[in-house]
Design an enzyme around this catalytic site. Structure first.
Site, PDB file in Angstrom:
ATOM      1  N   GLU A  32       0.831  -1.215   0.000  1.00 27.83           N
ATOM      2  CA  GLU A  32       0.000   0.000   0.000  1.00 27.83           C
ATOM      3  C   GLU A  32       0.860   1.257   0.000  1.00 27.83           C
ATOM      4  OE1 GLU A  32      -1.678   1.831   3.339  1.00 27.83           O
ATOM      5  OE2 GLU A  32      -1.027   0.304   4.735  1.00 27.83           O
ATOM      6  N   LYS A  92      -5.030  11.000   0.995  1.00 27.45           N
ATOM      7  CA  LYS A  92      -5.213   9.623   1.463  1.00 27.45           C
ATOM      8  C   LYS A  92      -6.480   9.096   0.800  1.00 27.45           C
ATOM      9  CE  LYS A  92      -6.478   7.372   5.820  1.00 27.45           C
ATOM     10  NZ  LYS A  92      -6.600   7.570   7.285  1.00 27.45           N
ATOM     11  N   VAL A 112      -5.301   0.612   3.041  1.00 24.63           N
ATOM     12  CA  VAL A 112      -5.448  -0.845   2.960  1.00 24.63           C
ATOM     13  C   VAL A 112      -6.705  -1.185   2.159  1.00 24.63           C
ATOM     14  CG1 VAL A 112      -5.940  -2.937   4.307  1.00 24.63           C
ATOM     15  CG2 VAL A 112      -4.164  -1.333   5.073  1.00 24.63           C
ATOM     16  N   ASP A 144     -16.812   5.768  13.860  1.00 23.42           N
ATOM     17  CA  ASP A 144     -15.521   5.722  13.163  1.00 23.42           C
ATOM     18  C   ASP A 144     -15.005   4.289  13.079  1.00 23.42           C
ATOM     19  OD1 ASP A 144     -13.117   6.147  11.967  1.00 23.42           O
ATOM     20  OD2 ASP A 144     -12.365   7.606  13.423  1.00 23.42           O
ATOM     21  N   SER A 146     -12.889   1.921  10.178  1.00 20.48           N
ATOM     22  CA  SER A 146     -12.179   1.976   8.901  1.00 20.48           C
ATOM     23  C   SER A 146     -12.899   1.177   7.815  1.00 20.48           C
ATOM     24  CB  SER A 146     -10.770   1.418   9.078  1.00 20.48           C
ATOM     25  OG  SER A 146     -10.106   1.407   7.836  1.00 20.48           O
ATOM     26  N   ALA A 147     -12.894   1.731   6.611  1.00 22.86           N
ATOM     27  CA  ALA A 147     -13.425   0.996   5.446  1.00 22.86           C
ATOM     28  C   ALA A 147     -12.552  -0.213   5.116  1.00 22.86           C
ATOM     29  CB  ALA A 147     -13.526   1.924   4.237  1.00 22.86           C
ATOM     30  N   ASP A 148     -11.392  -0.328   5.766  1.00 27.90           N
ATOM     31  CA  ASP A 148     -10.559  -1.530   5.568  1.00 27.90           C
ATOM     32  C   ASP A 148     -11.373  -2.786   5.889  1.00 27.90           C
ATOM     33  OD1 ASP A 148      -8.540   0.303   5.156  1.00 27.90           O
ATOM     34  OD2 ASP A 148      -7.320  -0.306   6.883  1.00 27.90           O
ATOM     35  N   LYS A 165      -3.574  -1.440  15.577  1.00 27.84           N
ATOM     36  CA  LYS A 165      -2.929  -0.661  16.621  1.00 27.84           C
ATOM     37  C   LYS A 165      -3.783  -0.625  17.874  1.00 27.84           C
ATOM     38  CE  LYS A 165      -2.782   2.935  14.132  1.00 27.84           C
ATOM     39  NZ  LYS A 165      -3.258   2.379  12.863  1.00 27.84           N
TER      40      LYS A 165
END
Ligand code: PSU
Ligand code: MN
Length: 317
Positions: A32, A92, A112, A144, A146-148, A165
Site C-alpha cells: 500500500e 489519502k 489498505v 468511526d 475503517s473501510a478496511d 494498533k
C-alpha cells in the site's frame, strides 16, 4: 507452473514487471501507499518503500506498490513513481475516493481498503501492510470504523498485517471482522497481535504455522466462490518478533497521551489515524517508528513466502 493471466480490468494500469509476473503466474505481492505517504515520516518513508520492494525482489517476488497517479490506479510503480508517493503531498485515498480521483485526474495514496480492492481486481492475492485499520475507540458514538474492514468482506486478498494498533478498539475490530465474515488467522501465534506489541488480550480461533497453510486457505476460498457473490479476503495476523516489540510500559504511557491529544485537538475522520501515528512517533522519541518499520518488514517477508507457496501450486483464481 504458469497460469493464463486474467486481463486487467479497464482503467487499471500494471507496470511491465507486474503484468509479466501475473501473465506467467509468478508470485506478486501488493504493497500500500498510504503507509508511505501518511504513515511514516519523511525521509524514512522513501527508504522504507524501497526496502519493502527490495525484500520482495530478494525472494524473487515481484512488488506491486499500488497508488493512484494522475487519476489512474497503478499496480506496480517505477522507482521515480515510488519517490512521488513518498515526497508529494498526496491525498489519502480509500475506495470511495477512487472515482473522484479518476474524474479529476488527481493522485492519491491508497489505504489498505483501496489497495486491497485494486489488488483483488488485478488478480493479486497477497498484500503486505503494517497495521490494518479497524474500529476506533468510541465508535459507538462516532461511527468511526475503517473501510478496511468492510472492503475485506468483498476483496479476495490475504492481508498480512501485525494486527491493529492498540489505539483502536481491538475487541470491536475482531467482532466486526466476524460479522463481515472475514476470516482471521494467527501466523505462528494463538493471539491477535496489537501492532507495536506481539500480543493483545484476544485469542484467535485459528492458527497457521506455514505459508503453505495460508495458500491452502486462499485456494479453498477461491474454490468456494459463488459467481456474482462477494468473495471475502483473509486477515493474516503476523506479530512483530518479540525481541523487536515496543516496551509495553512505554507503549501504554505514550498511547494514553496520544488518545488525549487527539481528543483535545478534535481530530476527526480520515485525519485520526495519521494524527495518532505521527504523535506517537514524536512522543516516543522515534522508538515506535523503528518498531513500525520492523513489523512492516516482517509482514513483507511473510507475504513473500505466502505468494511463493501460492504460485508454486497454481494460482488461487
Ligand atoms: N495503520 C498503521 N499505519 C498506517 C495505516 C494504518 O499502522 O499507515 C493506514 C492504512 O493505510 C490504513 C489506514 O488503511 O491508515 C486506515 O485509516 P482509516 O482509519 O482512516 O480508515
Ligand atoms: Mn476513520
Amino acid at each position: 507452473m504458469s497460469t493464463a493471466a486474467v486481463p486487467l480490468p479497464p482503467g487499471l494500469i500494471a507496470s511491465d514487471e507486474v503484468a509479466a509476473a501475473l501473465a506467467d503466474g509468478r508470485p506478486v505481492v501488493a504493497l500500500e501507499s498510504t503507509i508511505i505517504s501518511h504513515g511514516l515520516p519523511r525521509p524514512r518513508n522513501l527508504q522504507a518503500a524501497r526496502d519493502f520492494e527490495g525484500l520482495l525482489r530478494d525472494r524473487s517476488v515481484t512488488p506491486a506498490t499500488i497508488a493512484v497517479l494522475d487519476g489512474v490506479p497503478r499496480i506496480g510503480l517505477t522507482g521515480g513513481e515510488v519517490r512521488r508517493i513518498a515526497e508529494e503531498d498526496l491525498v489519502k485515498a480509500s475506495v470511495r475516493d477512487l472515482a473522484v480521483l479518476a474524474a479529476r485526474r488527481a493522485s492519491g495514496a491508497t489505504t489498505v481498503a483501496a489497495t486491497a480492492y485494486l489488488a483483488a481486481r488485478a488478480g493479486i492475492r497477497v498484500f503486505a501492510t503494517g497495521g490494518l485499520g479497524g474500529v476506533h475507540r468510541g465508535a459507538s458514538g462516532t461511527f468511526d470504523e475503517s473501510a478496511d474492514l468492510s472492503t475485506l468482506a468483498a476483496a479476495p486478498v490475504a492481508v498480512v498485517s501485525a494486527g491493529v494498533k492498540s489505539v483502536l478498539d481491538i475487541a470491536g475490530t475482531l467482532e466486526r471482522l466476524e460479522t463481515l465474515s472475514v476470516p482471521v488467522v494467527g501466523y505462528r501465534t494463538d493471539v491477535f497481535p496489537s501492532f507495536w506489541l506481539a500480543e493483545s488480550p484476544f485469542r484467535l480461533d485459528w492458527r497457521v504455522d506455514s505459508p503453505q497453510e495460508v495458500a491452502d486457505i486462499l485456494r479453498a476460498q477461491a474454490a468456494a466462490a459463488v459467481p456474482g457473490l462477494p468473495r471475502p479476503g483473509l486477515v493474516v495476523a503476523n506479530p512483530v518478533p518479540i525481541a523487536e516489540q515496543w516496551d509495553p510500559v512505554e507503549h501504554d504511557r505514550v498511547l494514553a497521551q496520544a488518545l488525549a491529544a487527539a481528543d483535545e485537538a478534535g481530530v476527526r475522520g480520515k485525519q485520526v489515524t495519521p494524527f495518532l501515528l505521527s504523535f506517537i512517533v514524536q512522543a516516543s522519541g522515534g522508538v515506535s517508528l523503528e518498531v513500525n518499520l520492523a513489523l512492516a518488514r516482517n509482514n513483507v517477508r511473510v507475504a513473500a513466502d505466502i505468494a511463493v507457496a501460492l504460485a508454486a501450486s497454481g494460482a488461487a483464481g
